[in-house]
Design a protein around this motif. Structure first.
Motif, PDB file in Angstrom:
ATOM      1  N   HIS A 147       7.586  -1.637  -9.782  1.00 55.39           N
ATOM      2  CA  HIS A 147       8.939  -1.114  -9.740  1.00 55.39           C
ATOM      3  C   HIS A 147       9.116  -0.221  -8.509  1.00 55.39           C
ATOM      4  CE1 HIS A 147      12.732  -0.665 -11.814  1.00 55.39           C
ATOM      5  NE2 HIS A 147      12.734   0.628 -11.505  1.00 55.39           N
ATOM      6  N   VAL A 148      10.349  -0.111  -8.100  1.00 59.95           N
ATOM      7  CA  VAL A 148      10.650   0.692  -6.923  1.00 59.95           C
ATOM      8  C   VAL A 148      10.247   2.155  -7.160  1.00 59.95           C
ATOM      9  CG1 VAL A 148      13.035   1.235  -7.598  1.00 59.95           C
ATOM     10  CG2 VAL A 148      12.403   1.174  -5.172  1.00 59.95           C
ATOM     11  N   HIS A 178       7.447   3.392  -7.424  1.00 55.68           N
ATOM     12  CA  HIS A 178       6.240   3.648  -8.200  1.00 55.68           C
ATOM     13  C   HIS A 178       5.048   3.892  -7.275  1.00 55.68           C
ATOM     14  CE1 HIS A 178       7.389   2.296 -12.529  1.00 55.68           C
ATOM     15  NE2 HIS A 178       8.259   3.136 -11.995  1.00 55.68           N
ATOM     16  N   GLY A 179       5.296   3.736  -5.969  1.00 58.87           N
ATOM     17  CA  GLY A 179       4.271   4.143  -5.011  1.00 58.87           C
ATOM     18  C   GLY A 179       3.514   3.016  -4.330  1.00 58.87           C
ATOM     19  N   LYS A 180       4.121   1.864  -4.226  1.00 58.32           N
ATOM     20  CA  LYS A 180       3.433   0.724  -3.590  1.00 58.32           C
ATOM     21  C   LYS A 180       3.114   1.015  -2.126  1.00 58.32           C
ATOM     22  CE  LYS A 180       6.910  -1.834  -4.603  1.00 58.32           C
ATOM     23  NZ  LYS A 180       7.646  -0.844  -5.437  1.00 58.32           N
ATOM     24  N   THR A 181       4.172   1.432  -1.410  1.00 60.99           N
ATOM     25  CA  THR A 181       3.969   1.675   0.011  1.00 60.99           C
ATOM     26  C   THR A 181       2.992   2.821   0.228  1.00 60.99           C
ATOM     27  OG1 THR A 181       6.194   0.893   0.383  1.00 60.99           O
ATOM     28  CG2 THR A 181       5.175   2.072   2.186  1.00 60.99           C
ATOM     29  N   SER A 182       3.147   3.838  -0.580  1.00 64.92           N
ATOM     30  CA  SER A 182       2.258   4.997  -0.436  1.00 64.92           C
ATOM     31  C   SER A 182       0.810   4.597  -0.654  1.00 64.92           C
ATOM     32  CB  SER A 182       2.639   6.081  -1.462  1.00 64.92           C
ATOM     33  OG  SER A 182       3.987   6.433  -1.298  1.00 64.92           O
ATOM     34  N   GLY A 212      13.103   5.024   2.828  1.00 71.71           N
ATOM     35  CA  GLY A 212      11.835   5.073   2.126  1.00 71.71           C
ATOM     36  C   GLY A 212      11.493   3.788   1.395  1.00 71.71           C
ATOM     37  N   ASN A 259      -0.440   4.615 -11.068  1.00 69.29           N
ATOM     38  CA  ASN A 259      -0.327   5.511  -9.914  1.00 69.29           C
ATOM     39  C   ASN A 259       0.253   6.871 -10.327  1.00 69.29           C
ATOM     40  OD1 ASN A 259      -0.527   6.196  -7.196  1.00 69.29           O
ATOM     41  ND2 ASN A 259       1.600   5.557  -6.790  1.00 69.29           N
ATOM     42  N   ASP A 310      -1.996  12.009 -10.336  1.00 69.24           N
ATOM     43  CA  ASP A 310      -2.092  13.436  -9.995  1.00 69.24           C
ATOM     44  C   ASP A 310      -0.954  14.244 -10.600  1.00 69.24           C
ATOM     45  OD1 ASP A 310      -0.048  13.782  -7.274  1.00 69.24           O
ATOM     46  OD2 ASP A 310      -0.662  11.771  -7.909  1.00 69.24           O
ATOM     47  N   SER A 336      -4.172   7.746  -7.365  1.00 68.52           N
ATOM     48  CA  SER A 336      -3.132   8.588  -6.783  1.00 68.52           C
ATOM     49  C   SER A 336      -3.057   8.280  -5.302  1.00 68.52           C
ATOM     50  CB  SER A 336      -3.445  10.070  -6.987  1.00 68.52           C
ATOM     51  OG  SER A 336      -2.604  10.834  -6.142  1.00 68.52           O
ATOM     52  N   ALA A 337      -1.897   7.835  -4.907  1.00 65.87           N
ATOM     53  CA  ALA A 337      -1.702   7.536  -3.485  1.00 65.87           C
ATOM     54  C   ALA A 337      -1.653   8.810  -2.683  1.00 65.87           C
ATOM     55  CB  ALA A 337      -0.421   6.736  -3.282  1.00 65.87           C
ATOM     56  N   HIS A 338      -1.387   9.898  -3.351  1.00 63.49           N
ATOM     57  CA  HIS A 338      -1.333  11.175  -2.652  1.00 63.49           C
ATOM     58  C   HIS A 338      -2.715  11.752  -2.431  1.00 63.49           C
ATOM     59  CE1 HIS A 338       3.148  12.473  -3.113  1.00 63.49           C
ATOM     60  NE2 HIS A 338       2.984  11.391  -2.374  1.00 63.49           N
TER      61      HIS A 338
HETATM   62  P1  GDP Z   1       7.559   2.125  -3.457  1.00 61.55           P
HETATM   63  O1  GDP Z   1       9.022   2.070  -3.520  1.00 61.55           O
HETATM   64  O2  GDP Z   1       6.943   1.529  -4.636  1.00 61.55           O
HETATM   65  O3  GDP Z   1       7.009   1.587  -2.185  1.00 61.55           O
HETATM   66  O4  GDP Z   1       7.170   3.667  -3.527  1.00 61.55           O
HETATM   67  P2  GDP Z   1       6.860   4.631  -2.340  1.00 61.55           P
HETATM   68  O5  GDP Z   1       5.515   4.373  -1.828  1.00 61.55           O
HETATM   69  O6  GDP Z   1       7.967   4.603  -1.376  1.00 61.55           O
HETATM   70  O7  GDP Z   1       6.847   5.992  -3.144  1.00 61.55           O
HETATM   71  C1  GDP Z   1       7.968   6.493  -3.806  1.00 61.55           C
HETATM   72  C2  GDP Z   1       7.840   7.956  -3.988  1.00 61.55           C
HETATM   73  O8  GDP Z   1       6.745   8.274  -4.829  1.00 61.55           O
HETATM   74  C3  GDP Z   1       7.573   8.690  -2.690  1.00 61.55           C
HETATM   75  O9  GDP Z   1       8.307   9.892  -2.671  1.00 61.55           O
HETATM   76  C4  GDP Z   1       6.096   9.017  -2.722  1.00 61.55           C
HETATM   77  O10 GDP Z   1       5.788  10.202  -2.039  1.00 61.55           O
HETATM   78  C5  GDP Z   1       5.847   9.191  -4.201  1.00 61.55           C
HETATM   79  N1  GDP Z   1       4.495   8.838  -4.566  1.00 61.55           N
HETATM   80  C6  GDP Z   1       3.866   7.696  -4.302  1.00 61.55           C
HETATM   81  N2  GDP Z   1       2.624   7.704  -4.777  1.00 61.55           N
HETATM   82  C7  GDP Z   1       2.422   8.924  -5.348  1.00 61.55           C
HETATM   83  C8  GDP Z   1       1.336   9.510  -6.007  1.00 61.55           C
HETATM   84  O11 GDP Z   1       0.246   8.964  -6.182  1.00 61.55           O
HETATM   85  N3  GDP Z   1       1.533  10.787  -6.490  1.00 61.55           N
HETATM   86  C9  GDP Z   1       2.720  11.411  -6.308  1.00 61.55           C
HETATM   87  N4  GDP Z   1       2.843  12.632  -6.802  1.00 61.55           N
HETATM   88  N5  GDP Z   1       3.770  10.861  -5.705  1.00 61.55           N
HETATM   89  C10 GDP Z   1       3.632   9.620  -5.219  1.00 61.55           C
END
Ligand code: GDP
Ligand code: MG
Length: 850
Positions: A359-360, A362-366, A383, A458, A461, A494-496
């Motif tokens: 899902h959007v 959820h942190g794929k790109t991160s 983003g 994901n 943390d 955790s992508a962070h």
């Molecule tokens: P995508 O839409 O699935 O690609 O998600 P993004 O990678 O753009 O992440 C969406 C938001 O979630 C961003 O603000 C990221 O900083 C945050 N995020 C992604 N991974 C993590 C994580 O492991 N921990 C936390 N706290 N935030 C995260």
């Protein structure tokens, strides 16, 4: 043949003796007295003279007349020895009579003659036919008809009445005349004169007859008697002779004009698409012939162009040959393709291709970012990952190829394709959010493609992380973790912080080992298109994933409906490479167009073959698209008729194909029974004047996704007050479409471009990095507003200004027509020719909704 005296002759002719003597004198005869004998020869001489002096005239017993009047003057010697000139009207007549009539006439001239005239109603065809068959057609000699009183009847009489010399005329005429002035001929003549001219058809038939006669004359010359007669001596003899000759000639005619040999009819196999030159070769004709034939059919094609099967079949038949339609797909079948399945057995282990889904937000790109240790997310508009990217990641456990497919629902189509070329799907689920609609979709896609999942829970943390809930929710969708007795690996990451990422990679490697992924390392490459776009400087640029074999520079490839020779190839780091093996993503140049994401890529031996297949696919796609567009154009009318339905026509342009396809499918999904969004036209690249005029014609709103309108289009949009919207976040387009459909949002421009500057030169400044020397070409450039960098009307960067200077001084604003130096914050890739646009978000009056 008896000889007659001048007196007798005069009586026979019905002329006075004096008149006859005069004429005889003129003819060079020495007769002076009525009792002098006129020999046959002398009669001929007289006749010849009269003929010469009066020209030709026709005189015949029956039917049809082609009458031609000719006026001439005749010098005559009067009875008192005076010369006088009179006007002579020469009437030319040609008559064709039926053989039957003639034969009746000949043996029984007295009775037959009156019947000889053929009625006016007799069809010319009958006459002509008869003539062609066996009978006579005879153009009779000229019949002078002097209008002058004294000679009114005499010349008329002289000719037929020169018996028993060989009759110069048709027997009917002869006999008719013999019987006196009230004979059939006279009557016929009167009728002829009263009759209007015959229609052209008759004339033509007769002319034809005359022509035959002309042609035949040399053949029948043996029957001629003496000079001055262009007719045979006796009609009867002439008839017989001619009949024979005619039938002989007719017979010869048949053979003479028959084709020398039967034309060779070739049986040609016509594939679904064939090059004109190739078709000509198969037909053993010159390609010019085929091109000409096609032109006659209204198809313009060059030797190297391919035509579709239907056209080719028509052309083959037009050329008199037989076409055999080749079985469908045979074009593609002819390609020597190593199918991955066959290849796998003999192949070597290869890196897994992994797609991240979820899902959007959820942190794929991160997550990918973390894995690649790069920061792609920061540069992304809104983003959200907008384009499919592909990267190879080296881990301690081995290489993994990641396809970074975006997570937004808009990318359903791409994701479905992504799954096709994927070995493993990493399903990213935010621990704080749980299973969401796109999570479910991802599961379905993975399942449909038969691709195993590895679940990454994901944001572990986060304080509100609840991995157990995720586990629970997923189990309801039959994704069950190993600890719960299932076969799916679950990992907390955790992508962070990077927590669990190593374990995730381990899990992927483990999973891929289970899959025993193999591919041949050598041999012609086979792969899939991940992304493609047009770069104005470099032409079509395509990102491919090599799945098997080796892709080399210089290879001829077929990619969907495109083909070309690989001119340049680089890896994900932008390094030029010569060859790429299995599971390698590469960017290539050299295709003739933009293939679609998900299209198969094949290395083909033969460039001609590649072109043939590409052409075929193109034709097929085009006709499908045309059918679609025709449907789209028709729909609004249908809906207007239905009354209730709200229709939004859209002209959609995007920067890359992936985004375009995603938008198309997402927009189509929005449509409901009450409201429908119809994409009138769509494409990759800037908004052209054509797009604008199409939008104008169809009352469509224009959506530019990371692209801008060209100058011509802008003018038209302004002039016609068209609704143009620029977007850089797919969400926003979809939101707006929804709102427009719901009637909540009236079309309005949401972003206002304040000014545009064109980059003329780029300098390096120690303090600010790269400075673009610019000319403001539109509006005013303001310092504290968001900007975009455009290349070829496509947005390549979004951000803000670092500096705006004029003559080494910082300024807040630079007006149109002025030069300035611009530094773009965090962006050093500005090039001459780029445009920097400064914009401002305008509040839109939304009365409903938000
Ligand atoms: P995508 O839409 O699935 O690609 O998600 P993004 O990678 O753009 O992440 C969406 C938001 O979630 C961003 O603000 C990221 O900083 C945050 N995020 C992604 N991974 C993590 C994580 O492991 N921990 C936390 N706290 N935030 C995260
Ligand atoms: Mg993303």
């Amino acid at each position: 043949m008896s000889e007659v005296t001048v007196e007798q002759l005069a009586a026979d002719v019905g002329a006075t003796v004096e008149r006859l003597l005069t004429q005889m004198k003129e003819a060079g005869l020495e007769h002076e007295k009525p009792d002098q004998v006129v020999t046959d020869e002398e009669k001929q001489q007289l006749l010849a003279f009269l003929k010469r002096s009066h020209g030709e005239s026709a005189d015949e017993p029956a039917q049809i007349t082609l009458k031609r009047k000719r006026l001439s003057t005749l010098k005559m010697t009067g009875t008192q020895g005076r010369n006088k000139t009179v006007n002579v009207e020469v009437r030319k007549k040609r008559t064709y009579i039926k053989r039957g009539a003639l034969e009746e006439v000949a043996p029984q001239p007295e009775e037959a003659a009156p019947e000889a005239p053929v009625e006016e109603g007799t069809s010319p065809e009958t006459v002509a036919e008869t003539a062609a068959d066996t009978a006579v057609e005879s153009a009779t000699p000229a019949q002078p008809e002097p209008v002058s009183e004294p000679s009114e009847e005499k010349p008329k009489k002289i000719i037929p009445d020169l018996p028993p010399a060989p009759a110069p005329d048709a027997p009917g005429g002869e006999h008719a005349h013999r019987r006196g002035p009230k004979g059939a001929h006279e009557k016929q003549k009167e009728r002829d004169e009263a009759r209007p001219k015959r229609p052209g058809a008759v004339r033509r038939e007769r002319d034809k007859g005359a022509k035959w006669q002309k042609d035949l004359d040399p053949l029948s010359s043996s029957s001629r008697v003496g000079p001055g007669f262009d007719q045979p001596v006796s009609v009867r003899r002439g008839t017989v002779t001619r009949t024979k000759v005619l039938s002989k000639v007719m017979g010869q005619d048949k053979h003479g004009f028959a084709r020398p040999t039967a034309p060779t009819v070739r049986e040609v196999e016509v594939p679904e698409s064939i090059q004109v030159g190739e078709l000509a070769q198969r037909l053993s004709v010159k390609s010019g012939e085929v091109i000409k034939t096609l032109m006659k059919m209204g198809v313009m094609a060059t030797v190297n162009q391919s035509i579709d099967q239907d056209t080719a079949v028509l052309a083959v038949e037009e050329l008199g040959h037989k076409a055999v339609q080749a079985a469908p797909q045979s074009v593609e079948d002819t390609l020597a393709v190593v199918r991955p399945a066959e290849a796998e057995a003999a192949g070597e282990p290869r890196a897994p291709v992994v797609t991240v889904m979820g899902h959007v937000d959820h942190g794929k790109t991160s997550l990918l970012d973390y894995i690649r240790k790069s920061r792609v997310a920061t540069g992304e508009a809104g983003g959200i990952t907008q384009h499919i990217g592909a990267y190879r990641v080296k881990t301690e456990k081995g290489e993994i190829t990641f396809l970074d497919t975006p997570g937004h629902a808009a990318f359903t189509a791409m994701r479905a394709r992504g799954a096709k070329c994927t070995d493993i799907v990493i399903l990213v689920v935010a621990a704080d959010d749980g299973v969401m609609p796109q999570t479910e979709e991802a599961i379905l896609h993975a399942r449909a493609a038969g691709v195993p999942l590895v679940v990454a829970i994901n944001k572990i943390d986060r304080e509100d992380a609840d991995p157990e809930r995720v586990r629970n929710e997923l189990s309801q969708r039959e994704v069950i973790s190993e600890d719960w007795g299932g076969d799916t690996q679950f990992l907390h990451v955790s992508a962070h912080t990077g927590q669990g990422v190593e374990e995730l990679l381990d899990a992927i490697v483990l999973q891929s080992e289970l899959l025993e992924l193999k591919a041949p390392v050598e041999g012609p490459a086979q792969g899939v298109v991940i992304e493609s776009r047009v770069d104005k400087g470099r032409g079509p640029v395509a990102t491919l994933l090599v799945q098997g074999g080796a892709l080399n520079r210089g290879d001829v490839i077929l990619a969907g409906a495109c083909f070309g020779r690989v001119r340049a190839m680089q890896d994900e780091d932008g390094q030029q490479i010569q060859s790429a093996g299995p599971s390698t993503p590469v960017e290539i140049l050299g295709l003739n167009g933009c293939p679609e994401a998900g299209d198969d890529v094949l290395v083909v031996e033969d460039e001609r073959k590649a072109r043939e297949v590409a052409d075929f696919r193109n034709t097929r796609d085009r006709s499908e698209k045309m059918a679609q567009q025709a449907g789209a154009k028709m729909d609004p009318f249908a809906m207007l008729a239905a009354g209730e339905k709200r229709v939004l026509n859209i002209v959609l342009k995007a920067d890359v194909r992936g985004s375009l396809e995603a938008l198309q499918s997402a927009i189509n999904d929005i449509s409901t029974d009450e409201a429908e969004a119809v994409i009138v036209t769509s494409g990759v690249g800037g908004i052209s004047e054509t797009d604008a005029s199409l939008a104008h014609a169809s009352g469509a709103v224009i959506f530019g996704f990371n692209v801008r309108a060209e100058a011509g289009a802008r003018k038209l949009i302004e002039k016609e007050g068209l609704d143009l919207r620029y977007y850089s976040v797919i969400y926003d387009i979809l939101d707006d479409v929804k709102k427009m459909l719901e009637g909540m949002l009236d079309p309005e421009i949401r972003e206002e471009i304040i000014g545009t500057a064109e980059v003329r030169d780029v300098f390096r400044s120690p303090k600010y990095g790269n400075i673009a020397g610019c000319m403001v070409i539109e509006g005013n450039v303001k310092r504290n507003q968001p900007i975009r960098v455009l290349r070829d009307d496509v947005v390549i960067y979004e951000g803000e200004l670092e500096s705006l200077r004029r003559f080494k001084e910082d300024v807040g604003e630079v007006r149109n027509g002025m030069e300035c130096g611009i530094g773009v914050k965090n962006y050093n890739d500005v090039k001459p020719g780029d445009k920097i646009e400064v914009y401002r978000s305008v509040e839109v009056a939304r009365t409903l909704g938000d």
